[in-house]
Design a protein around this motif. Structure first.
Motif, mmCIF file in Angstrom:
data_model
loop_
_atom_site.group_PDB
_atom_site.id
_atom_site.type_symbol
_atom_site.label_atom_id
_atom_site.label_comp_id
_atom_site.label_asym_id
_atom_site.label_seq_id
_atom_site.Cartn_x
_atom_site.Cartn_y
_atom_site.Cartn_z
ATOM 1 N N SER A 1 -3.903 -17.880 -33.361
ATOM 2 C CA SER A 1 -5.133 -18.233 -33.413
ATOM 3 C C SER A 1 -5.798 -18.858 -34.915
ATOM 4 O O SER A 1 -6.464 -19.791 -34.282
ATOM 5 C CB SER A 1 -5.523 -16.356 -33.745
ATOM 6 N N ASP B 1 -9.407 -18.022 -27.884
ATOM 7 C CA ASP B 1 -8.219 -17.328 -28.155
ATOM 8 C C ASP B 1 -9.012 -16.134 -27.023
ATOM 9 O O ASP B 1 -9.165 -15.531 -27.749
ATOM 10 C CB ASP B 1 -9.340 -16.706 -29.684
ATOM 11 N N GLU B 2 -7.740 -15.862 -26.189
ATOM 12 C CA GLU B 2 -7.631 -14.881 -25.896
ATOM 13 C C GLU B 2 -8.787 -14.000 -24.595
ATOM 14 O O GLU B 2 -9.319 -13.222 -25.491
ATOM 15 C CB GLU B 2 -7.516 -13.183 -26.056
HETATM 16 MG MG LIG Z 1 -4.994 -13.902 -32.618
#
Ligand SMILES: [Mg+2]
Ligand SMILES: Nc1ncnc2c1ncn2[C@@H]1O[C@H](COP(=O)(O)OP(=O)(O)OP(=O)(O)O)[C@@H](O)[C@H]1O
Lengths: 318, 251
Positions: B44, B172-173
Protein backbone atom coordinates in the motif's frame (compact mmCIF):
# COMPACT_ATOMS: atom_id res chain seq x y z
CA UNK A 1 -13.57 -21.18 0.89
CA UNK A 2 -14.58 -24.75 1.45
CA UNK A 3 -16.55 -24.35 4.66
CA UNK A 4 -19.76 -26.36 4.56
CA UNK A 5 -22.88 -25.04 6.25
CA UNK A 6 -22.50 -27.64 8.96
CA UNK A 7 -19.07 -26.35 9.86
CA UNK A 8 -20.10 -22.76 10.04
CA UNK A 9 -23.17 -23.46 12.16
CA UNK A 10 -22.93 -22.17 15.72
CA UNK A 11 -21.85 -24.97 18.07
CA UNK A 12 -23.90 -25.49 21.25
CA UNK A 13 -22.67 -23.14 23.97
CA UNK A 14 -20.55 -25.27 26.27
CA UNK A 15 -20.34 -22.55 28.90
CA UNK A 16 -24.01 -21.58 29.14
CA UNK A 17 -24.54 -20.14 32.64
CA UNK A 18 -26.70 -22.10 35.07
CA UNK A 19 -30.40 -21.34 35.00
CA UNK A 20 -30.58 -19.39 38.24
CA UNK A 21 -27.73 -17.06 37.31
CA UNK A 22 -29.32 -16.42 33.97
CA UNK A 23 -32.73 -15.51 35.32
CA UNK A 24 -31.25 -13.13 37.89
CA UNK A 25 -29.31 -11.50 35.10
CA UNK A 26 -32.50 -11.16 33.13
CA UNK A 27 -34.13 -9.51 36.11
CA UNK A 28 -31.26 -7.05 36.46
CA UNK A 29 -31.56 -6.29 32.78
CA UNK A 30 -35.26 -5.53 33.19
CA UNK A 31 -34.65 -3.27 36.16
CA UNK A 32 -32.06 -1.30 34.23
CA UNK A 33 -34.35 -0.99 31.24
CA UNK A 34 -37.20 0.21 33.42
CA UNK A 35 -34.98 2.77 35.14
CA UNK A 36 -33.82 4.16 31.81
CA UNK A 37 -37.36 4.30 30.49
CA UNK A 38 -38.49 6.07 33.64
CA UNK A 39 -35.74 8.66 33.31
CA UNK A 40 -36.63 9.25 29.67
CA UNK A 41 -40.36 9.52 30.29
CA UNK A 42 -39.97 11.76 33.31
CA UNK A 43 -37.95 14.27 31.29
CA UNK A 44 -40.79 14.54 28.81
CA UNK A 45 -43.35 14.75 31.60
CA UNK A 46 -41.43 17.50 33.37
CA UNK A 47 -41.18 19.57 30.19
CA UNK A 48 -44.91 19.09 29.62
CA UNK A 49 -45.65 20.10 33.21
CA UNK A 50 -43.56 23.23 32.91
CA UNK A 51 -45.46 24.18 29.80
CA UNK A 52 -48.80 23.51 31.49
CA UNK A 53 -47.74 25.60 34.46
CA UNK A 54 -46.76 28.48 32.18
CA UNK A 55 -50.09 28.19 30.40
CA UNK A 56 -52.03 28.18 33.64
CA UNK A 57 -50.27 31.23 35.02
CA UNK A 58 -50.67 33.08 31.75
CA UNK A 59 -54.34 32.30 31.01
CA UNK A 60 -55.44 35.60 32.53
CA UNK A 61 -53.23 37.49 30.10
CA UNK A 62 -54.48 35.57 27.12
CA UNK A 63 -58.11 35.89 28.23
CA UNK A 64 -58.22 39.45 29.56
CA UNK A 65 -55.85 41.30 27.28
CA UNK A 66 -57.23 41.50 23.76
CA UNK A 67 -55.00 39.74 21.28
CA UNK A 68 -54.69 42.97 19.33
CA UNK A 69 -53.15 44.60 22.32
CA UNK A 70 -50.75 41.72 22.95
CA UNK A 71 -49.64 42.14 19.36
CA UNK A 72 -49.25 45.85 20.05
CA UNK A 73 -46.15 47.92 19.77
CA UNK A 74 -46.07 49.35 23.26
CA UNK A 75 -45.00 47.69 26.48
CA UNK A 76 -46.05 50.01 29.34
CA UNK A 77 -47.39 47.69 32.06
CA UNK A 78 -48.03 50.62 34.38
CA UNK A 79 -50.47 52.08 31.89
CA UNK A 80 -51.91 48.67 31.16
CA UNK A 81 -50.24 48.41 27.76
CA UNK A 82 -48.94 44.92 27.18
CA UNK A 83 -47.66 44.85 23.60
CA UNK A 84 -45.16 42.01 23.10
CA UNK A 85 -43.80 43.23 19.81
CA UNK A 86 -41.00 45.44 21.15
CA UNK A 87 -39.76 42.60 23.33
CA UNK A 88 -39.97 40.02 20.56
CA UNK A 89 -38.25 42.44 18.20
CA UNK A 90 -35.56 43.09 20.81
CA UNK A 91 -34.90 39.40 21.26
CA UNK A 92 -34.89 38.85 17.51
CA UNK A 93 -32.48 41.65 16.74
CA UNK A 94 -30.06 40.67 19.47
CA UNK A 95 -30.22 36.98 18.59
CA UNK A 96 -29.90 37.49 14.85
CA UNK A 97 -26.94 39.75 15.43
CA UNK A 98 -25.33 37.10 17.63
CA UNK A 99 -25.98 34.36 15.08
CA UNK A 100 -24.58 36.41 12.21
CA UNK A 101 -21.41 36.96 14.20
CA UNK A 102 -21.03 33.61 15.92
CA UNK A 103 -21.95 31.09 13.24
CA UNK A 104 -19.41 32.03 10.56
CA UNK A 105 -16.72 32.73 13.13
CA UNK A 106 -17.44 29.50 14.97
CA UNK A 107 -17.43 27.41 11.81
CA UNK A 108 -14.23 28.94 10.54
CA UNK A 109 -12.57 28.30 13.87
CA UNK A 110 -13.85 24.73 13.92
CA UNK A 111 -12.57 24.13 10.40
CA UNK A 112 -9.21 25.56 11.36
CA UNK A 113 -9.00 23.41 14.48
CA UNK A 114 -10.30 20.25 12.89
CA UNK A 115 -8.84 20.35 9.41
CA UNK A 116 -5.91 22.69 9.22
CA UNK A 117 -4.22 23.14 12.59
CA UNK A 118 -1.54 20.60 13.44
CA UNK A 119 -2.68 18.16 16.14
CA UNK A 120 -0.40 19.74 18.74
CA UNK A 121 -2.19 23.09 18.33
CA UNK A 122 -5.59 21.47 18.36
CA UNK A 123 -4.85 19.71 21.63
CA UNK A 124 -3.97 23.00 23.30
CA UNK A 125 -6.65 25.22 21.79
CA UNK A 126 -9.69 23.00 22.10
CA UNK A 127 -9.69 22.67 25.90
CA UNK A 128 -9.09 26.40 26.23
CA UNK A 129 -12.12 27.13 24.06
CA UNK A 130 -14.20 24.71 26.06
CA UNK A 131 -13.23 26.47 29.28
CA UNK A 132 -14.54 29.74 27.84
CA UNK A 133 -18.02 28.17 27.89
CA UNK A 134 -17.83 28.07 31.66
CA UNK A 135 -17.45 31.79 32.28
CA UNK A 136 -20.52 32.93 34.24
CA UNK A 137 -22.73 35.11 32.11
CA UNK A 138 -22.87 37.86 34.70
CA UNK A 139 -19.11 38.24 34.37
CA UNK A 140 -19.44 38.60 30.64
CA UNK A 141 -22.19 41.15 31.15
CA UNK A 142 -19.85 43.09 33.36
CA UNK A 143 -17.06 42.96 30.80
CA UNK A 144 -19.52 44.04 28.12
CA UNK A 145 -20.70 46.94 30.21
CA UNK A 146 -17.26 48.19 31.14
CA UNK A 147 -15.17 47.34 28.10
CA UNK A 148 -17.41 46.72 25.13
CA UNK A 149 -20.03 49.44 25.51
CA UNK A 150 -17.57 52.35 25.12
CA UNK A 151 -16.24 50.78 21.93
CA UNK A 152 -19.72 50.34 20.51
CA UNK A 153 -20.52 53.93 21.33
CA UNK A 154 -17.60 55.00 19.19
CA UNK A 155 -19.35 53.38 16.23
CA UNK A 156 -21.80 56.24 16.36
CA UNK A 157 -24.49 55.12 18.78
CA UNK A 158 -25.89 57.58 21.29
CA UNK A 159 -25.22 55.06 24.01
CA UNK A 160 -22.93 52.06 24.25
CA UNK A 161 -25.75 49.92 25.57
CA UNK A 162 -27.30 48.65 22.36
CA UNK A 163 -28.52 45.57 20.57
CA UNK A 164 -25.06 45.19 19.03
CA UNK A 165 -23.42 45.13 22.43
CA UNK A 166 -25.81 42.36 23.42
CA UNK A 167 -25.17 40.51 20.17
CA UNK A 168 -21.43 40.62 20.69
CA UNK A 169 -21.68 39.27 24.22
CA UNK A 170 -24.11 36.57 23.14
CA UNK A 171 -21.95 35.63 20.17
CA UNK A 172 -19.05 35.26 22.54
CA UNK A 173 -21.14 33.03 24.76
CA UNK A 174 -22.37 30.88 21.86
CA UNK A 175 -18.94 30.51 20.24
CA UNK A 176 -17.44 27.82 22.47
CA UNK A 177 -20.50 25.62 21.98
CA UNK A 178 -20.55 26.11 18.23
CA UNK A 179 -16.81 25.58 17.85
CA UNK A 180 -16.53 22.61 20.11
CA UNK A 181 -19.51 20.66 18.80
CA UNK A 182 -18.96 21.37 15.13
CA UNK A 183 -15.30 20.48 15.50
CA UNK A 184 -16.38 17.15 16.97
CA UNK A 185 -18.66 16.70 13.98
CA UNK A 186 -15.82 17.43 11.53
CA UNK A 187 -13.55 15.10 13.44
CA UNK A 188 -16.10 12.31 13.14
CA UNK A 189 -16.05 12.46 9.33
CA UNK A 190 -14.19 9.33 8.20
CA UNK A 191 -10.72 9.84 6.76
CA UNK A 192 -11.79 7.66 3.84
CA UNK A 193 -13.96 10.50 2.49
CA UNK A 194 -11.06 12.94 2.60
CA UNK A 195 -8.75 10.43 0.95
CA UNK A 196 -11.34 9.78 -1.73
CA UNK A 197 -11.59 13.45 -2.58
CA UNK A 198 -7.85 14.14 -2.45
CA UNK A 199 -7.11 11.10 -4.60
CA UNK A 200 -9.27 12.55 -7.38
CA UNK A 201 -7.24 15.74 -7.40
CA UNK A 202 -9.37 17.96 -5.18
CA UNK A 203 -7.50 20.57 -3.18
CA UNK A 204 -7.69 20.56 0.58
CA UNK A 205 -10.16 23.41 0.55
CA UNK A 206 -12.40 21.73 -2.06
CA UNK A 207 -12.30 18.58 0.03
CA UNK A 208 -13.40 20.47 3.13
CA UNK A 209 -16.08 22.48 1.38
CA UNK A 210 -17.62 19.83 -0.82
CA UNK A 211 -17.13 16.62 1.14
CA UNK A 212 -16.26 17.12 4.79
CA UNK A 213 -18.68 19.94 5.63
CA UNK A 214 -21.70 18.29 3.96
CA UNK A 215 -20.83 15.00 5.67
CA UNK A 216 -20.72 16.78 9.03
CA UNK A 217 -23.90 18.73 8.37
CA UNK A 218 -26.12 17.19 11.02
CA UNK A 219 -23.55 17.74 13.75
CA UNK A 220 -22.96 21.30 12.61
CA UNK A 221 -26.68 22.05 12.64
CA UNK A 222 -26.85 20.73 16.19
CA UNK A 223 -23.89 22.91 17.15
CA UNK A 224 -25.49 26.02 15.70
CA UNK A 225 -28.86 25.29 17.30
CA UNK A 226 -27.34 24.72 20.71
CA UNK A 227 -25.41 27.95 20.29
CA UNK A 228 -28.54 29.87 19.31
CA UNK A 229 -30.46 28.22 22.11
CA UNK A 230 -27.95 29.57 24.54
CA UNK A 231 -28.22 33.03 22.99
CA UNK A 232 -32.02 33.22 23.09
CA UNK A 233 -32.31 31.99 26.64
CA UNK A 234 -29.55 34.16 28.03
CA UNK A 235 -30.76 36.84 30.39
CA UNK A 236 -28.40 38.52 32.80
CA UNK A 237 -25.59 39.56 30.49
CA UNK A 238 -28.06 40.80 27.91
CA UNK A 239 -30.01 42.76 30.48
CA UNK A 240 -26.85 44.55 31.50
CA UNK A 241 -25.70 45.66 28.07
CA UNK A 242 -28.67 46.20 25.76
CA UNK A 243 -29.94 49.38 27.32
CA UNK A 244 -33.32 47.98 28.33
CA UNK A 245 -35.54 50.21 26.22
CA UNK A 246 -38.73 48.46 25.22
CA UNK A 247 -38.88 50.07 21.81
CA UNK A 248 -39.23 48.47 18.45
CA UNK A 249 -35.87 49.36 16.92
CA UNK A 250 -36.20 51.46 13.78
CA UNK A 251 -35.23 49.58 10.65
CA UNK A 252 -32.27 50.98 8.80
CA UNK A 253 -28.52 51.10 8.95
CA UNK A 254 -28.55 51.89 12.66
CA UNK A 255 -30.74 48.89 13.50
CA UNK A 256 -28.17 47.28 15.75
CA UNK A 257 -27.02 50.50 17.37
CA UNK A 258 -30.26 51.14 19.26
CA UNK A 259 -31.06 50.14 22.81
CA UNK A 260 -33.50 47.25 22.97
CA UNK A 261 -34.99 44.98 25.54
CA UNK A 262 -35.35 41.24 25.20
CA UNK A 263 -38.14 38.97 26.41
CA UNK A 264 -35.92 37.27 28.94
CA UNK A 265 -34.65 40.54 30.35
CA UNK A 266 -38.21 41.78 30.73
CA UNK A 267 -39.25 38.76 32.73
CA UNK A 268 -36.16 38.92 34.91
CA UNK A 269 -36.40 42.65 35.52
CA UNK A 270 -40.10 42.85 36.28
CA UNK A 271 -40.85 39.58 37.99
CA UNK A 272 -39.58 40.84 41.31
CA UNK A 273 -41.86 43.85 41.35
CA UNK A 274 -45.20 42.56 40.15
CA UNK A 275 -47.99 41.58 42.39
CA UNK A 276 -48.67 37.87 42.27
CA UNK A 277 -51.86 37.15 40.34
CA UNK A 278 -52.07 40.57 38.72
CA UNK A 279 -52.52 41.00 35.00
CA UNK A 280 -48.93 42.18 34.69
CA UNK A 281 -47.77 39.01 36.45
CA UNK A 282 -49.78 36.92 34.07
CA UNK A 283 -48.44 38.67 30.97
CA UNK A 284 -44.89 37.96 32.10
CA UNK A 285 -45.81 34.29 32.05
CA UNK A 286 -47.34 34.79 28.64
CA UNK A 287 -43.94 36.06 27.47
CA UNK A 288 -42.54 32.82 28.84
CA UNK A 289 -45.02 30.88 26.72
CA UNK A 290 -43.96 32.80 23.63
CA UNK A 291 -40.29 32.05 24.38
CA UNK A 292 -41.12 28.42 24.90
CA UNK A 293 -42.92 28.20 21.57
CA UNK A 294 -40.08 29.96 19.73
CA UNK A 295 -37.52 27.58 21.19
CA UNK A 296 -39.67 24.64 20.20
CA UNK A 297 -39.94 26.03 16.70
CA UNK A 298 -36.17 26.31 16.41
CA UNK A 299 -35.70 22.75 17.61
CA UNK A 300 -38.27 21.56 15.12
CA UNK A 301 -36.56 23.33 12.24
CA UNK A 302 -33.22 21.91 13.38
CA UNK A 303 -34.72 18.44 13.44
CA UNK A 304 -35.95 18.86 9.88
CA UNK A 305 -32.59 20.13 8.70
CA UNK A 306 -30.84 17.16 10.24
CA UNK A 307 -33.38 14.70 8.93
CA UNK A 308 -33.01 16.07 5.43
CA UNK A 309 -29.28 15.49 5.34
CA UNK A 310 -29.12 11.74 5.18
CA UNK A 311 -32.38 9.92 5.02
CA UNK A 312 -33.71 8.21 8.10
CA UNK A 313 -31.47 8.26 11.10
CA UNK A 314 -29.82 5.02 11.86
CA UNK A 315 -28.48 3.76 15.14
CA UNK A 316 -24.99 4.94 15.89
CA UNK A 317 -25.37 7.99 13.74
CA UNK A 318 -24.89 11.43 15.16
CA UNK B 1 6.52 0.76 -26.00
CA UNK B 2 7.90 2.98 -23.26
CA UNK B 3 6.79 2.14 -19.74
CA UNK B 4 4.02 4.23 -18.21
CA UNK B 5 5.74 4.49 -14.86
CA UNK B 6 9.41 4.08 -14.22
CA UNK B 7 10.64 3.65 -10.65
CA UNK B 8 14.35 4.26 -10.13
CA UNK B 9 16.25 3.77 -6.88
CA UNK B 10 13.20 4.68 -4.85
CA UNK B 11 13.17 4.68 -1.05
CA UNK B 12 10.44 5.73 1.32
CA UNK B 13 10.43 6.48 5.04
CA UNK B 14 7.81 6.90 7.75
CA UNK B 15 9.91 9.01 10.09
CA UNK B 16 12.76 6.61 10.94
CA UNK B 17 11.11 3.56 9.49
CA UNK B 18 12.51 2.57 6.11
CA UNK B 19 9.32 1.26 4.48
CA UNK B 20 10.42 0.90 0.83
CA UNK B 21 13.97 -0.03 -0.04
CA UNK B 22 15.75 0.55 -3.35
CA UNK B 23 12.87 -0.12 -5.69
CA UNK B 24 13.53 -0.39 -9.40
CA UNK B 25 10.76 -1.41 -11.75
CA UNK B 26 8.93 -0.49 -14.92
CA UNK B 27 5.16 -0.51 -15.00
CA UNK B 28 4.00 -1.13 -18.54
CA UNK B 29 1.42 0.97 -20.27
CA UNK B 30 -2.16 -0.31 -20.71
CA UNK B 31 -1.55 -3.41 -18.69
CA UNK B 32 -2.56 -4.64 -15.28
CA UNK B 33 0.27 -4.91 -12.81
CA UNK B 34 -0.44 -6.86 -9.62
CA UNK B 35 1.48 -6.38 -6.37
CA UNK B 36 1.50 -9.25 -3.91
CA UNK B 37 3.25 -9.96 -0.65
CA UNK B 38 2.64 -10.56 3.02
CA UNK B 39 0.93 -8.03 5.26
CA UNK B 40 3.06 -5.03 6.15
CA UNK B 41 5.56 -5.53 3.32
CA UNK B 42 4.85 -2.10 1.83
CA UNK B 43 2.42 -2.72 -1.03
CA UNK B 44 0.00 0.00 0.00
CA UNK B 45 2.83 2.34 0.82
CA UNK B 46 4.24 1.86 -2.67
CA UNK B 47 0.85 2.34 -4.30
CA UNK B 48 0.31 5.54 -2.35
CA UNK B 49 3.67 6.84 -3.52
CA UNK B 50 2.50 6.63 -7.11
CA UNK B 51 -0.07 9.39 -6.58
CA UNK B 52 1.70 10.99 -3.63
CA UNK B 53 -1.16 10.25 -1.22
CA UNK B 54 1.55 9.64 1.36
CA UNK B 55 2.12 13.40 1.34
CA UNK B 56 -0.92 13.64 3.61
CA UNK B 57 0.91 11.74 6.36
CA UNK B 58 3.21 13.84 8.51
CA UNK B 59 6.86 12.85 8.77
CA UNK B 60 7.14 10.87 5.54
CA UNK B 61 10.08 11.20 3.15
CA UNK B 62 10.64 9.93 -0.36
CA UNK B 63 13.98 9.52 -2.06
CA UNK B 64 14.81 8.45 -5.60
CA UNK B 65 12.68 8.91 -8.67
CA UNK B 66 9.28 7.90 -9.97
CA UNK B 67 8.76 8.94 -13.58
CA UNK B 68 5.29 9.18 -15.08
CA UNK B 69 5.67 9.31 -18.84
CA UNK B 70 9.22 10.39 -18.19
CA UNK B 71 8.48 13.21 -15.72
CA UNK B 72 9.53 12.94 -12.09
CA UNK B 73 6.39 13.12 -9.95
CA UNK B 74 8.47 14.06 -6.90
CA UNK B 75 10.08 17.03 -8.62
CA UNK B 76 9.64 20.22 -6.57
CA UNK B 77 7.46 22.03 -9.12
CA UNK B 78 4.94 19.21 -9.55
CA UNK B 79 1.29 20.12 -9.05
CA UNK B 80 0.09 17.31 -6.79
CA UNK B 81 -3.60 17.79 -7.57
CA UNK B 82 -2.82 17.56 -11.27
CA UNK B 83 -0.83 14.40 -10.63
CA UNK B 84 -3.72 12.84 -8.75
CA UNK B 85 -6.07 13.65 -11.56
CA UNK B 86 -3.78 11.66 -13.87
CA UNK B 87 -3.27 8.86 -11.35
CA UNK B 88 -6.60 7.85 -9.84
CA UNK B 89 -7.14 5.58 -6.86
CA UNK B 90 -9.68 3.04 -5.67
CA UNK B 91 -9.57 2.08 -2.02
CA UNK B 92 -9.91 -1.15 -0.10
CA UNK B 93 -13.24 -0.25 1.46
CA UNK B 94 -15.66 1.34 -0.96
CA UNK B 95 -15.73 4.99 0.10
CA UNK B 96 -18.46 6.80 -1.82
CA UNK B 97 -19.16 10.24 -0.39
CA UNK B 98 -22.41 10.49 1.60
CA UNK B 99 -24.05 12.17 -1.36
CA UNK B 100 -26.12 11.08 -4.33
CA UNK B 101 -24.80 8.60 -6.89
CA UNK B 102 -24.75 11.38 -9.46
CA UNK B 103 -22.87 13.81 -7.23
CA UNK B 104 -20.27 11.18 -6.44
CA UNK B 105 -19.38 10.72 -10.09
CA UNK B 106 -19.72 14.42 -10.86
CA UNK B 107 -17.41 15.35 -7.98
CA UNK B 108 -14.14 15.14 -9.91
CA UNK B 109 -15.29 16.92 -13.07
CA UNK B 110 -16.82 19.63 -10.89
CA UNK B 111 -13.81 20.37 -8.71
CA UNK B 112 -11.43 20.15 -11.64
CA UNK B 113 -13.67 22.32 -13.79
CA UNK B 114 -13.73 19.71 -16.55
CA UNK B 115 -17.31 20.04 -17.63
CA UNK B 116 -20.02 22.51 -18.36
CA UNK B 117 -23.35 21.68 -16.76
CA UNK B 118 -24.56 20.28 -20.05
CA UNK B 119 -21.77 17.84 -20.62
CA UNK B 120 -21.71 16.76 -16.97
CA UNK B 121 -24.67 14.43 -17.48
CA UNK B 122 -22.80 12.85 -20.35
CA UNK B 123 -19.63 12.38 -18.32
CA UNK B 124 -21.59 10.83 -15.46
CA UNK B 125 -23.36 8.36 -17.73
CA UNK B 126 -20.21 7.49 -19.62
CA UNK B 127 -18.27 6.90 -16.40
CA UNK B 128 -21.00 4.76 -14.86
CA UNK B 129 -21.19 2.72 -18.06
CA UNK B 130 -17.43 2.44 -18.13
CA UNK B 131 -17.51 1.09 -14.59
CA UNK B 132 -20.26 -1.41 -15.47
CA UNK B 133 -22.66 0.00 -12.89
CA UNK B 134 -24.91 2.09 -15.14
CA UNK B 135 -27.67 -0.51 -15.39
CA UNK B 136 -27.76 -0.85 -11.62
CA UNK B 137 -28.20 2.86 -10.97
CA UNK B 138 -29.62 4.56 -14.04
CA UNK B 139 -33.09 4.83 -12.53
CA UNK B 140 -31.88 6.22 -9.22
CA UNK B 141 -29.02 8.55 -9.94
CA UNK B 142 -30.18 10.92 -7.22
CA UNK B 143 -30.49 8.32 -4.48
CA UNK B 144 -27.82 8.29 -1.79
CA UNK B 145 -24.78 6.28 -2.81
CA UNK B 146 -24.80 4.59 0.59
CA UNK B 147 -27.97 2.73 -0.45
CA UNK B 148 -26.01 0.64 -2.96
CA UNK B 149 -24.57 -2.73 -2.01
CA UNK B 150 -20.79 -2.95 -1.48
CA UNK B 151 -20.07 -4.32 -4.93
CA UNK B 152 -22.06 -1.55 -6.58
CA UNK B 153 -20.41 1.01 -4.31
CA UNK B 154 -16.97 -0.16 -5.37
CA UNK B 155 -17.88 0.08 -9.04
CA UNK B 156 -19.31 3.52 -8.31
CA UNK B 157 -15.95 4.48 -6.82
CA UNK B 158 -14.28 3.23 -9.99
CA UNK B 159 -16.71 5.35 -11.99
CA UNK B 160 -15.84 8.32 -9.78
CA UNK B 161 -12.17 7.71 -10.47
CA UNK B 162 -12.50 7.40 -14.25
CA UNK B 163 -14.78 10.43 -14.50
CA UNK B 164 -11.72 12.70 -14.50
CA UNK B 165 -10.12 10.68 -17.32
CA UNK B 166 -7.02 9.51 -15.47
CA UNK B 167 -4.22 7.66 -17.20
CA UNK B 168 -3.41 5.32 -14.34
CA UNK B 169 -5.75 3.68 -11.82
CA UNK B 170 -4.35 2.40 -8.54
CA UNK B 171 -6.42 -0.17 -6.70
CA UNK B 172 -5.58 -1.21 -3.16
CA UNK B 173 -7.25 -4.57 -2.49
CA UNK B 174 -10.39 -3.36 -4.29
CA UNK B 175 -12.25 -6.63 -3.79
CA UNK B 176 -11.37 -7.52 -0.23
CA UNK B 177 -14.67 -6.15 1.09
CA UNK B 178 -16.73 -7.80 -1.66
CA UNK B 179 -18.40 -11.17 -2.04
CA UNK B 180 -17.21 -13.58 -4.79
CA UNK B 181 -19.82 -12.53 -7.34
CA UNK B 182 -19.10 -8.84 -6.90
CA UNK B 183 -15.37 -9.64 -7.01
CA UNK B 184 -15.72 -11.33 -10.40
CA UNK B 185 -17.60 -8.33 -11.77
CA UNK B 186 -14.88 -5.95 -10.63
CA UNK B 187 -12.23 -8.25 -12.14
CA UNK B 188 -14.07 -8.27 -15.47
CA UNK B 189 -14.26 -4.52 -15.25
CA UNK B 190 -10.52 -4.21 -14.64
CA UNK B 191 -9.82 -6.25 -17.71
CA UNK B 192 -12.06 -4.13 -19.87
CA UNK B 193 -10.45 -0.98 -18.49
CA UNK B 194 -6.92 -2.19 -19.18
CA UNK B 195 -7.09 -1.24 -22.85
CA UNK B 196 -7.54 2.42 -21.92
CA UNK B 197 -5.75 2.70 -18.59
CA UNK B 198 -2.65 1.50 -16.85
CA UNK B 199 -3.80 -0.36 -13.77
CA UNK B 200 -1.83 -1.24 -10.65
CA UNK B 201 -3.61 -3.49 -8.18
CA UNK B 202 -2.62 -4.70 -4.74
CA UNK B 203 -4.13 -8.02 -3.80
CA UNK B 204 -3.83 -10.77 -1.22
CA UNK B 205 -5.66 -13.12 -3.51
CA UNK B 206 -3.21 -15.17 -5.60
CA UNK B 207 -5.91 -16.45 -7.92
CA UNK B 208 -6.98 -12.89 -8.54
CA UNK B 209 -3.46 -11.79 -9.39
CA UNK B 210 -3.07 -14.78 -11.69
CA UNK B 211 -6.46 -14.22 -13.32
CA UNK B 212 -6.33 -10.52 -14.07
CA UNK B 213 -2.78 -9.27 -14.24
CA UNK B 214 -0.15 -9.17 -16.94
CA UNK B 215 2.75 -8.39 -14.61
CA UNK B 216 3.22 -9.35 -11.00
CA UNK B 217 5.56 -7.97 -8.39
CA UNK B 218 6.32 -9.72 -5.11
CA UNK B 219 7.19 -7.48 -2.14
CA UNK B 220 8.93 -8.67 0.99
CA UNK B 221 9.86 -6.41 3.91
CA UNK B 222 9.91 -3.28 1.80
CA UNK B 223 11.88 -4.79 -1.07
CA UNK B 224 10.71 -5.88 -4.48
CA UNK B 225 11.93 -9.47 -4.56
CA UNK B 226 10.66 -10.47 -7.95
CA UNK B 227 8.91 -8.78 -10.81
CA UNK B 228 7.89 -10.20 -14.17
CA UNK B 229 5.14 -11.52 -16.40
CA UNK B 230 2.40 -13.04 -14.28
CA UNK B 231 2.33 -16.45 -15.97
CA UNK B 232 6.04 -17.02 -15.53
CA UNK B 233 6.13 -15.73 -11.96
CA UNK B 234 3.42 -18.11 -10.82
CA UNK B 235 4.62 -21.07 -12.87
CA UNK B 236 8.31 -20.79 -12.21
CA UNK B 237 9.21 -18.25 -9.53
CA UNK B 238 12.92 -17.49 -9.57
CA UNK B 239 13.24 -16.53 -5.92
CA UNK B 240 12.65 -19.08 -3.15
CA UNK B 241 10.81 -16.42 -1.09
CA UNK B 242 8.36 -15.89 -3.92
CA UNK B 243 7.86 -19.60 -4.31
CA UNK B 244 7.27 -20.11 -0.59
CA UNK B 245 4.76 -17.27 -0.56
CA UNK B 246 2.71 -18.28 -3.57
CA UNK B 247 2.67 -21.96 -2.75
CA UNK B 248 1.86 -21.26 0.89
CA UNK B 249 -0.93 -19.00 -0.22
CA UNK B 250 -2.32 -21.57 -2.59
CA UNK B 251 -2.09 -24.66 -0.42
MG1 LIG C 1 -2.19 -2.51 2.34
N1 LIG D 1 1.15 5.93 8.52
C1 LIG D 1 2.17 5.10 8.85
N2 LIG D 1 3.07 5.48 9.77
C2 LIG D 1 4.10 4.66 10.10
N3 LIG D 1 4.28 3.44 9.59
C3 LIG D 1 3.41 3.00 8.67
C4 LIG D 1 2.30 3.81 8.25
N4 LIG D 1 1.61 3.12 7.33
C5 LIG D 1 2.24 1.94 7.19
N5 LIG D 1 3.33 1.87 7.98
C6 LIG D 1 4.25 0.76 8.07
O1 LIG D 1 4.85 0.53 6.81
C7 LIG D 1 4.92 -0.86 6.53
C8 LIG D 1 4.21 -1.15 5.24
O2 LIG D 1 2.83 -0.91 5.41
P1 LIG D 1 1.80 -1.08 4.22
O3 LIG D 1 0.50 -0.61 4.70
O4 LIG D 1 2.34 -0.46 3.01
O5 LIG D 1 1.79 -2.66 4.04
P2 LIG D 1 0.91 -3.55 3.08
O6 LIG D 1 1.85 -4.37 2.31
O7 LIG D 1 -0.05 -2.73 2.33
O8 LIG D 1 0.16 -4.47 4.12
P3 LIG D 1 -1.31 -5.05 4.04
O9 LIG D 1 -1.23 -6.22 3.14
O10 LIG D 1 -1.59 -5.45 5.45
O11 LIG D 1 -2.21 -3.99 3.54
C9 LIG D 1 4.31 -1.57 7.72
O12 LIG D 1 5.35 -2.03 8.54
C10 LIG D 1 3.52 -0.53 8.41
O13 LIG D 1 3.53 -0.73 9.81
Amino acid sequence: MTATPAESAVPPEPTAPPRAARSSRLLAERVIEAAIALAGVSTVVIVALIFLFLLRESTAAFLDVPLRQLMGTRWYPIEGLFGFLPLIAGSLVVTIGAVVIAVPLGLITAIYLGEIAPPSQREVLKPIIEVLAGIPSIVLGFVGWVALAPLVQQLGATTGLTALTGSLILAYMALPTIISISEDALYAVPKAYRDGALAIGATQWQTIWRVVLPAARSGIVIAVMLGIGRAIGETMAVMMVTGNAANIPALGPGLFLQPVRTMTATIAAEMGEVQRGSLHYSTLFAIGVVLFVITFGINYVAGRLIGASGGPRRRGQL
Amino acid sequence: MSPKIEIRGFNFFYRDFHALIDLDLLIPRNQITALIGPSGCGKSTFLRCLNRMNDTIAGTRADGRILLDGDDIYAPDVDVTGLRQRVGMVFQRPNPFPQSIYDNVAFGPRVLGLASARSLDGIVEESLRGAAVWDDVKHRLHDPAQALNPGQQQRLCIARAIAVKPEVILMDEPCSALDPVATLRVEDLMQSLASDYTIVIVTHNMQQAARVSHQTGFFWLGRLVEFGPTGALFRAPRDPLTEAYITGRRG
